[in-house]
Write a protein that holds these residues in place. Sequence first.
Motif, PDB file in Angstrom:
ATOM      1  N   PHE A  97      50.768  33.271  40.737  1.00 23.45           N
ATOM      2  CA  PHE A  97      49.618  32.558  41.174  1.00 23.45           C
ATOM      3  C   PHE A  97      48.583  33.441  41.817  1.00 23.45           C
ATOM      4  O   PHE A  97      48.604  34.795  41.702  1.00 23.45           O
ATOM      5  CB  PHE A  97      50.322  31.938  42.503  1.00 23.45           C
ATOM      6  N   ALA A  98      47.423  32.864  41.857  1.00 24.58           N
ATOM      7  CA  ALA A  98      46.073  33.737  41.863  1.00 24.58           C
ATOM      8  C   ALA A  98      45.872  34.385  43.162  1.00 24.58           C
ATOM      9  O   ALA A  98      45.173  35.375  43.357  1.00 24.58           O
ATOM     10  CB  ALA A  98      45.148  32.635  41.682  1.00 24.58           C
ATOM     11  N   GLY A  99      46.706  34.291  44.288  1.00 29.81           N
ATOM     12  CA  GLY A  99      46.688  34.895  45.496  1.00 29.81           C
ATOM     13  C   GLY A  99      46.618  34.019  46.627  1.00 29.81           C
ATOM     14  O   GLY A  99      47.105  32.950  46.546  1.00 29.81           O
ATOM     15  N   HIS A 100      46.707  34.833  47.938  1.00 31.01           N
ATOM     16  CA  HIS A 100      46.704  33.983  49.134  1.00 31.01           C
ATOM     17  C   HIS A 100      45.523  32.978  49.415  1.00 31.01           C
ATOM     18  O   HIS A 100      44.373  33.291  48.869  1.00 31.01           O
ATOM     19  CB  HIS A 100      46.998  34.854  50.159  1.00 31.01           C
ATOM     20  N   PRO A 114      42.392  31.294  51.661  1.00 28.40           N
ATOM     21  CA  PRO A 114      41.481  31.906  52.285  1.00 28.40           C
ATOM     22  C   PRO A 114      41.741  31.960  53.777  1.00 28.40           C
ATOM     23  O   PRO A 114      42.639  31.148  54.274  1.00 28.40           O
ATOM     24  CB  PRO A 114      40.048  31.121  52.199  1.00 28.40           C
ATOM     25  N   GLY A 115      41.565  33.246  54.332  1.00 24.34           N
ATOM     26  CA  GLY A 115      42.011  33.271  55.907  1.00 24.34           C
ATOM     27  C   GLY A 115      43.473  33.737  56.125  1.00 24.34           C
ATOM     28  O   GLY A 115      44.013  34.042  57.327  1.00 24.34           O
ATOM     29  N   ILE A 116      44.187  34.086  55.234  1.00 29.94           N
ATOM     30  CA  ILE A 116      45.512  34.307  55.483  1.00 29.94           C
ATOM     31  C   ILE A 116      45.248  35.881  54.749  1.00 29.94           C
ATOM     32  O   ILE A 116      45.494  36.234  53.842  1.00 29.94           O
ATOM     33  CB  ILE A 116      46.546  33.685  54.460  1.00 29.94           C
ATOM     34  N   ALA A 117      45.873  36.666  55.842  1.00 30.22           N
ATOM     35  CA  ALA A 117      45.842  38.139  55.686  1.00 30.22           C
ATOM     36  C   ALA A 117      47.184  38.613  55.019  1.00 30.22           C
ATOM     37  O   ALA A 117      47.924  39.037  55.978  1.00 30.22           O
ATOM     38  CB  ALA A 117      45.622  38.851  56.847  1.00 30.22           C
ATOM     39  N   ALA A 118      47.469  37.930  53.764  1.00 27.25           N
ATOM     40  CA  ALA A 118      48.795  38.514  52.988  1.00 27.25           C
ATOM     41  C   ALA A 118      48.695  39.810  52.448  1.00 27.25           C
ATOM     42  O   ALA A 118      47.768  40.330  52.177  1.00 27.25           O
ATOM     43  CB  ALA A 118      49.067  37.546  52.036  1.00 27.25           C
ATOM     44  N   ASP A 119      50.067  40.387  52.422  1.00 29.52           N
ATOM     45  CA  ASP A 119      49.960  41.763  52.111  1.00 29.52           C
ATOM     46  C   ASP A 119      51.434  42.078  51.476  1.00 29.52           C
ATOM     47  O   ASP A 119      52.368  41.263  51.836  1.00 29.52           O
ATOM     48  CB  ASP A 119      49.607  42.899  52.950  1.00 29.52           C
ATOM     49  N   VAL A 120      51.710  43.267  50.857  1.00 26.62           N
ATOM     50  CA  VAL A 120      53.000  43.591  50.469  1.00 26.62           C
ATOM     51  C   VAL A 120      53.426  45.102  50.720  1.00 26.62           C
ATOM     52  O   VAL A 120      52.619  45.972  50.531  1.00 26.62           O
ATOM     53  CB  VAL A 120      53.226  43.555  48.937  1.00 26.62           C
ATOM     54  N   PHE A 121      54.369  45.021  51.305  1.00 23.03           N
ATOM     55  CA  PHE A 121      54.640  46.395  52.036  1.00 23.03           C
ATOM     56  C   PHE A 121      55.992  47.028  51.399  1.00 23.03           C
ATOM     57  O   PHE A 121      56.921  46.241  51.167  1.00 23.03           O
ATOM     58  CB  PHE A 121      54.940  46.557  53.606  1.00 23.03           C
ATOM     59  N   ARG A 172      52.415  42.257  44.121  1.00 22.26           N
ATOM     60  CA  ARG A 172      51.079  42.080  43.799  1.00 22.26           C
ATOM     61  C   ARG A 172      50.478  42.898  42.550  1.00 22.26           C
ATOM     62  O   ARG A 172      50.590  43.994  42.619  1.00 22.26           O
ATOM     63  CB  ARG A 172      50.057  42.212  45.315  1.00 22.26           C
ATOM     64  N   TYR A 173      49.760  42.165  41.568  1.00 23.61           N
ATOM     65  CA  TYR A 173      49.697  43.040  40.322  1.00 23.61           C
ATOM     66  C   TYR A 173      48.232  43.601  40.534  1.00 23.61           C
ATOM     67  O   TYR A 173      47.285  43.185  41.515  1.00 23.61           O
ATOM     68  CB  TYR A 173      49.439  42.261  39.081  1.00 23.61           C
ATOM     69  N   GLU A 174      47.900  44.507  39.650  1.00 24.71           N
ATOM     70  CA  GLU A 174      46.661  45.189  39.869  1.00 24.71           C
ATOM     71  C   GLU A 174      45.499  44.156  39.185  1.00 24.71           C
ATOM     72  O   GLU A 174      44.374  44.266  39.734  1.00 24.71           O
ATOM     73  CB  GLU A 174      46.596  46.091  38.290  1.00 24.71           C
ATOM     74  N   ASP A 175      45.795  43.000  38.493  1.00 19.25           N
ATOM     75  CA  ASP A 175      44.499  42.150  37.958  1.00 19.25           C
ATOM     76  C   ASP A 175      44.450  40.669  39.341  1.00 19.25           C
ATOM     77  O   ASP A 175      43.542  40.229  39.337  1.00 19.25           O
ATOM     78  CB  ASP A 175      44.969  41.548  36.942  1.00 19.25           C
ATOM     79  N   GLY A 176      45.037  41.250  40.453  1.00 20.04           N
ATOM     80  CA  GLY A 176      45.059  40.376  41.823  1.00 20.04           C
ATOM     81  C   GLY A 176      46.059  39.076  41.671  1.00 20.04           C
ATOM     82  O   GLY A 176      45.985  38.493  42.583  1.00 20.04           O
ATOM     83  N   SER A 177      46.897  38.844  40.844  1.00 20.60           N
ATOM     84  CA  SER A 177      47.771  38.110  40.828  1.00 20.60           C
ATOM     85  C   SER A 177      48.903  38.457  41.473  1.00 20.60           C
ATOM     86  O   SER A 177      49.241  39.580  41.646  1.00 20.60           O
ATOM     87  CB  SER A 177      48.298  37.577  39.358  1.00 20.60           C
TER      88      SER A 177
END
Length: 242
Positions: A8-11, A13-20, A74-79
């Motif tokens: 999927f294209a990402g989180h 707006p307003g959601i501070a998601a990340d991968v640790f 999370r991939y380099e292309d932002g997906s």
Amino acid sequence: MSMKECRFAGHAPGIAADVFDGEGNSVVGEVGELVLTHPWPSMTRGLWREPERYLETYWSHWSGVWFHGDRAIRYEDGSWELLGRSDDVLKIAGKRLGPVEVESVVISGGEVMMAAAVGIPDPIRGEVVALVIVPSLVTKDSNPDTLAHSVADHVAHALGKPFRPAVVLVVDDIPLSRSGKVHRRAVRAWLTDTDPGDLSTVANLESREAIIAARERLREYYKQLQKTDAPSSESGLNQIGL
């Protein structure tokens, strides 16, 4: 951004998601834990009468960071891609692997329609992969042993020899949740003859018979370990009630 399978294209707006990663570092191009680094209005604020469980489950991994309990990349292309629940993670020879990663590889080969990867006790490596598969229309009339070897080879080639399934069981059906997800807890419990817990979300409880019927292959695996004098090989059978 172009559409890509299973991503999927990402989180929002307003959601501070990340991968640790395991050390709490933000990573790109690596499998890690889905987290939120800042609060948002609709997030869960507690569990009814269980404040300690709430803090332990969601806030105890890293200070000030919400631990969602899902494996993601999370991939380099932002997906982005979600890879399943963190508590389903397999620990093989000291390495962590999500069952979805195994299942995706299996299904990509075209020989299998559905797959469930679960961990079973192993006296040497601690845990090994047991794979339960439903053949595709192309292979449904194939010899089960031949298909099992082919699938195991495919996994080893794609993920590495340490992740080659120790046992591949060919069945007619796999338990699914009412939302269509593989119910791995039920698979593992039925396979190892342990308590499955609440199964009210399983849509096809009749699949239990197919899993139980395939348990003989698991017994054969542990018996082979006994023949090689593997340390505590008897414990594998005892741990899973076989």
